[in-house]
Scaffold this motif. Structure first.
Motif, PDB file in Angstrom:
ATOM      1  N   THR A  27      39.148  30.619  29.218  1.00 53.78           N
ATOM      2  CA  THR A  27      39.068  31.398  30.458  1.00 53.78           C
ATOM      3  C   THR A  27      40.362  32.163  30.723  1.00 53.78           C
ATOM      4  N   ASP A  28      40.331  32.975  31.786  1.00 46.12           N
ATOM      5  CA  ASP A  28      41.538  33.702  32.201  1.00 46.12           C
ATOM      6  C   ASP A  28      42.642  32.733  32.632  1.00 46.12           C
ATOM      7  N   VAL A  29      42.256  31.659  33.307  1.00 48.58           N
ATOM      8  CA  VAL A  29      43.238  30.636  33.693  1.00 48.58           C
ATOM      9  C   VAL A  29      43.849  30.030  32.440  1.00 48.58           C
ATOM     10  N   GLY A  30      43.001  29.803  31.427  1.00 51.88           N
ATOM     11  CA  GLY A  30      43.498  29.266  30.165  1.00 51.88           C
ATOM     12  C   GLY A  30      44.534  30.175  29.525  1.00 51.88           C
ATOM     13  N   ALA A  31      44.311  31.490  29.604  1.00 46.62           N
ATOM     14  CA  ALA A  31      45.280  32.449  29.041  1.00 46.62           C
ATOM     15  C   ALA A  31      46.631  32.330  29.750  1.00 46.62           C
ATOM     16  N   LEU A  32      46.596  32.136  31.071  1.00 46.57           N
ATOM     17  CA  LEU A  32      47.843  31.952  31.831  1.00 46.57           C
ATOM     18  C   LEU A  32      48.546  30.661  31.423  1.00 46.57           C
ATOM     19  N   LEU A  33      47.743  29.593  31.254  1.00 44.80           N
ATOM     20  CA  LEU A  33      48.326  28.307  30.855  1.00 44.80           C
ATOM     21  C   LEU A  33      48.953  28.400  29.462  1.00 44.80           C
ATOM     22  N   ARG A  86      30.602  50.767  27.862  1.00 45.63           N
ATOM     23  CA  ARG A  86      31.592  51.811  28.164  1.00 45.63           C
ATOM     24  C   ARG A  86      32.277  51.549  29.503  1.00 45.63           C
ATOM     25  N   VAL A  87      31.512  51.129  30.499  1.00 44.91           N
ATOM     26  CA  VAL A  87      32.103  50.794  31.805  1.00 44.91           C
ATOM     27  C   VAL A  87      33.046  49.602  31.666  1.00 44.91           C
ATOM     28  N   LEU A  88      32.625  48.578  30.937  1.00 42.90           N
ATOM     29  CA  LEU A  88      33.473  47.396  30.743  1.00 42.90           C
ATOM     30  C   LEU A  88      34.783  47.772  30.056  1.00 42.90           C
ATOM     31  N   LYS A  89      34.716  48.632  29.068  1.00 44.94           N
ATOM     32  CA  LYS A  89      35.934  49.052  28.365  1.00 44.94           C
ATOM     33  C   LYS A  89      36.853  49.861  29.272  1.00 44.94           C
ATOM     34  N   GLU A  90      36.262  50.644  30.195  1.00 42.03           N
ATOM     35  CA  GLU A  90      37.072  51.384  31.169  1.00 42.03           C
ATOM     36  C   GLU A  90      37.938  50.438  31.991  1.00 42.03           C
ATOM     37  N   PHE A  91      37.447  49.203  32.171  1.00 44.05           N
ATOM     38  CA  PHE A  91      38.184  48.204  32.948  1.00 44.05           C
ATOM     39  C   PHE A  91      38.851  47.173  32.035  1.00 44.05           C
ATOM     40  N   ASN A  92      39.067  47.598  30.780  1.00 45.21           N
ATOM     41  CA  ASN A  92      39.816  46.793  29.794  1.00 45.21           C
ATOM     42  C   ASN A  92      39.153  45.456  29.479  1.00 45.21           C
ATOM     43  N   HIS A 142      40.146  37.830  60.446  1.00 41.78           N
ATOM     44  CA  HIS A 142      39.115  37.944  59.419  1.00 41.78           C
ATOM     45  C   HIS A 142      39.398  39.113  58.473  1.00 41.78           C
ATOM     46  N   CYS A 143      39.835  40.224  59.019  1.00 43.13           N
ATOM     47  CA  CYS A 143      40.102  41.390  58.169  1.00 43.13           C
ATOM     48  C   CYS A 143      41.397  41.215  57.376  1.00 43.13           C
ATOM     49  N   ASP A 144      42.384  40.530  57.938  1.00 44.57           N
ATOM     50  CA  ASP A 144      43.575  40.165  57.156  1.00 44.57           C
ATOM     51  C   ASP A 144      43.148  39.379  55.918  1.00 44.57           C
ATOM     52  N   PHE A 145      42.215  38.456  56.120  1.00 45.89           N
ATOM     53  CA  PHE A 145      41.712  37.625  55.021  1.00 45.89           C
ATOM     54  C   PHE A 145      40.959  38.473  53.998  1.00 45.89           C
ATOM     55  N   LEU A 146      40.134  39.417  54.481  1.00 42.76           N
ATOM     56  CA  LEU A 146      39.404  40.297  53.563  1.00 42.76           C
ATOM     57  C   LEU A 146      40.352  41.128  52.704  1.00 42.76           C
ATOM     58  N   PHE A 147      41.453  41.574  53.291  1.00 42.68           N
ATOM     59  CA  PHE A 147      42.423  42.342  52.520  1.00 42.68           C
ATOM     60  C   PHE A 147      43.205  41.445  51.559  1.00 42.68           C
ATOM     61  N   SER A 148      43.528  40.226  51.981  1.00 41.47           N
ATOM     62  CA  SER A 148      44.342  39.354  51.126  1.00 41.47           C
ATOM     63  C   SER A 148      43.540  38.763  49.975  1.00 41.47           C
ATOM     64  N   ARG A 149      42.268  38.450  50.193  1.00 44.58           N
ATOM     65  CA  ARG A 149      41.442  37.837  49.144  1.00 44.58           C
ATOM     66  C   ARG A 149      40.476  38.824  48.495  1.00 44.58           C
ATOM     67  N   GLY A 150      40.459  40.051  48.996  1.00 43.77           N
ATOM     68  CA  GLY A 150      39.458  41.002  48.532  1.00 43.77           C
ATOM     69  C   GLY A 150      40.036  42.145  47.730  1.00 43.77           C
ATOM     70  N   SER A 151      39.116  42.901  47.106  1.00 45.21           N
ATOM     71  CA  SER A 151      39.505  44.054  46.297  1.00 45.21           C
ATOM     72  C   SER A 151      38.264  44.900  46.031  1.00 45.21           C
ATOM     73  N   MET A 152      38.471  46.065  45.463  1.00 42.68           N
ATOM     74  CA  MET A 152      37.354  46.945  45.107  1.00 42.68           C
ATOM     75  C   MET A 152      36.540  46.378  43.952  1.00 42.68           C
ATOM     76  N   TYR A 153      37.227  45.688  43.049  1.00 44.88           N
ATOM     77  CA  TYR A 153      36.542  45.104  41.890  1.00 44.88           C
ATOM     78  C   TYR A 153      37.375  43.935  41.393  1.00 44.88           C
ATOM     79  N   LEU A 154      36.796  43.136  40.494  1.00 41.32           N
ATOM     80  CA  LEU A 154      37.532  42.038  39.877  1.00 41.32           C
ATOM     81  C   LEU A 154      37.063  41.870  38.435  1.00 41.32           C
ATOM     82  N   ALA A 155      38.013  41.812  37.521  1.00 40.23           N
ATOM     83  CA  ALA A 155      37.725  41.432  36.137  1.00 40.23           C
ATOM     84  C   ALA A 155      38.155  39.982  35.977  1.00 40.23           C
TER      85      ALA A 155
END
Length: 661
Positions: free
Chosen positions: A632-638, A527-533, A403-416
């Motif tokens: 979307t972000d996926v669209g940018a990748l495509l 301002r917070v949003l800009k800090e995270f680009n 379970h914790c392996d999964f939390l580390f692999s799919r998780g993060s402190m934040y997500l944009a």
């Protein structure tokens, strides 16, 4: 330089990459087909995103919200059948989709003409499934189909009864499914497929663990989900630290389980052996009533008086061990600036008092047989043996590790993601509105850089083989649980000791980080949003962590809709305080919708009585134009993939790279 020369120069710069790309698309035809496919995908409607937070082990409510997708499934049924079916029939069909196996057991026992019921139900489910699948490519739908029925389901989903030449063919498939006794399996398969198709991406914004009894069940469910991400909460990070072997995290995790009478997750879920703690607590606190350590009032009724006393003794034993272990970390890490939390030093056992921030309070409990006031943070040999055995049990729990392996692999402190910034609690802020600084190793960091480094070092605490870096990483995982500048905690201190031992509630107060003062300001959120680009007029911050007290008139919508707090009380102990049972968020191609939920009665009632969670939907933002994948972000990748493939086409046509037929 003309456009052809520019393109040729670009090709030569990327030649090594383009040659690798040519291995996958070896001809002009292959590359052209993929460009056409990707360009078409960009124009499909954006997939539905589902946001949940602060589940806190309430697995029945969680499972139900996952199955009904915060009301999306029922709305799909209403879209297709509101003019044909009554509300009772819509409710029955929705319940079947949520719980197909259990509902079929009841229907098959009671339905007089089961074959007719099968036929009607299969047609209805196929229609809903077809409707849900229209926003995806055939390829994506094909990958979602259960393997055992993939061919037939694909035929059913992509053929219309309205096509004259295929009507008999379509009907015969349904009749044959029923005649060979496969209707039940097909209904289950279609119901599960609908559940999967209505949500394209799931976001869990922290705190899967603690309080409720089924965090391990929730993790099992999440591990089978087709597309999700997790932003860690402070309760998750505590268990991740425990799985890494941090003794102080282990003690905290066990203490919380005992406080909420939650033995299921520890013993049944992860096979943690509590016998050493139980034996030690009876030997050490056998004559102590441990009144301050009885399970919280909402839970204690679940236990007999004898069981309650047994839990209370274990609870006190692990709490004292926790306070001692925390002292070790605080002394080891002066950069954490937590010396003010070394409260064992400030006890006067002769007078039965403690001094907290200069004020003397009487102690509610004066029995500390394992504390030597000359060295209050020293573990006794017996306490040391207990925590060593518990550490062994945590480290060697295979299920906890997975379970914790999964939390580390799919998780993060934040997500944009798609112009939204997701994080559990806060960005540490000073009273003047500036980003707070924390020293991690030899670097003083703020804002995004701080979160990035805390995540990196926390991962070291779990994965690295270097002993010193591992210990530091584990100490950081504990700091993320309780520290003043932890983005996952968001308060100046955690007053666990005071809540147990001091009656005066003034000593229990935990001051919120200044983030919670500024989050109502649209300017601050930008301002917070800009800090995270993130620099989009449609951007939002999405948080959990702090339950929204709707009873007191608090709104989950902050800063004119720029920030959304969707912790509304999944956890039952919070529901009296919040007045509801949680918020969830839906972000589809039409816009953003906030959904509030009333308490979930039970899974049994949902199946037998067809009682759904009563939910209220608020449309926060409605898009003037329907959002497409290209937005979307996926669209940018495509779009980047299309650009690369266009370069490959040019390389083929100019002879720089040869086709491989």
């Amino acid at each position: 330089m003309d456009s052809n020369e520019i393109m040729e120069e670009e090709i030569m710069r990327n030649l090594k990459y383009l040659k690798l790309l040519a291995e996958r698309y070896p001809t002009i035809s292959d590359a052209s087909t993929e460009i056409i496919n990707l360009q078409a995908i960009l124009n499909l409607p954006k997939g539905t995103e589902h946001f949940l937070t602060d589940i806190h082990g309430e697995y029945e409510a969680f499972v139900h919200v996952m199955k009904n997708a915060s009301g999306v499934v029922k709305r799909k049924i209403e879209d297709r059948f509101s003019n044909i079916l009554s509300q009772e029939e819509i409710k029955a069909l929705a319940t079947l989709i949520y719980y197909p196996e259990q509902k079929l057991d009841i229907i098959e026992r009671n339905e007089a003409n089961i074959e007719d019921w099968y036929k009607i139900t299969l047609y209805r489910l196929i229609e809903i499934c077809r409707y849900c699948s229209t926003k995806y490519t055939r390829s994506k739908v094909r990958k979602a189909l259960p393997k055992e029925f993939s061919y037939i389901l694909e035929e059913l989903l992509h053929e219309s009864r309205a096509v004259y030449n295929k009507q008999d063919y379509y009907d015969e498939i349904i009749n044959c499914i029923i005649s060979i006794n496969q209707a039940r399996e097909f209904i289950i398969a279609l119901s599960n497929l609908i559940q999967r198709l209505v949500v394209d991406r799931l976001h869990i914004i922290g705190d899967i663990y603690d309080r409720g009894p089924g965090a391990h069940i929730i993790m099992d469910k999440l591990m089978t989900h087709h597309s999700l991400d997790i932003q860690w909460g402070n309760h998750d990070i505590l268990w991740m630290g425990a799985a890494a072997g941090s003794k102080v995290c282990i003690a905290n995790a066990i203490r919380i389980c005992l406080r909420y009478g939650n033995m299921d997750t520890l013993e049944d879920g992860y096979g943690i052996n509590l016998l050493p703690l139980a034996t030690f607590s009876m030997e050490t606190y056998g004559d102590d009533p441990c009144e301050c350590f009885k399970p919280i009032p909402d839970i204690k009724d679940c236990y007999s008086n004898k069981e309650e006393k047994f839990i209370a003794r274990m609870h006190k034993a692990i709490s004292i061990i926790q306070f001692k272990l925390e002292g070790e970390v605080i002394k080891r890490r002066p950069e954490f600036n937590m010396n003010h939390r070394l409260l064992l030093n400030d006890m006067n056992l002769e007078e039965g008092s403690i001094t907290v921030e200069g004020k003397v309070y009487p102690l509610k409990d004066k029995n500390f047989p394992t504390i030597d006031m000359k060295n209050p943070y020293a573990l006794t040999q017996e306490e040391y043996d207990v925590i060593e055995k518990l550490q062994y049990s945590f480290i060697n729990s295979e299920k906890l590790r997975s379970h914790c392996d999964f939390l580390f692999s799919r998780g993060s402190m934040y997500l944009a993601f798609n112009s939204n910034l997701l994080f559990h609690a806060c960005i540490p802020i000073e009273e003047d509105g500036s980003f707070s600084a924390l020293r991690v190793y030899d670097k003083e960091l703020r804002g995004k850089a701080l979160l990035d480094e805390l995540e990196r070092v926390g991962r070291e605490g779990y994965f690295t083989k270097n002993k010193e870096r591992k210990r530091y990483g584990q100490d950081i995982l504990w700091y993320l649980w309780t520290g003043k500048h932890s983005p996952l905690f968001g308060k100046n201190k955690m007053t666990t000791f005071e809540r147990y031992f001091v009656e005066d509630k003034e000593a229990h107060k935990e001051k919120k980080n200044a983030y919670y003062k500024y989050r109502d300001s649209e300017e601050f959120c930008i301002r917070v949003l800009k800090e995270f680009n993130i620099d989009s007029p449609d951007a939002h911050i999405i948080n959990g962590h702090m339950p929204v007290e709707r009873k007191k008139g608090e709104s989950p919508i902050k800063a004119g809709g720029k920030l959304l707090v969707i912790d509304g009380g999944f956890s039952k102990p919070y529901q009296k305080k919040t007045g509801l049972a949680g918020y969830t968020l839906i972000f589809n191609s039409f816009g953003l919708q906030l959904v509030s939920h009333q308490p979930f009665k039970s899974m049994e009632a949902a199946i037998k009585e067809e009682t759904d969670i009563i939910s209220t939907r608020i449309v926060l933002e409605k898009n003037v134009e329907r959002k497409r994948v290209g937005d979307t972000d996926v669209g940018a990748l495509l779009k980047n993939q299309i650009k690369d493939l266009m370069e490959l086409l040019s390389a083929y046509r100019s002879g720089i790279i040869k086709e491989k037929h």
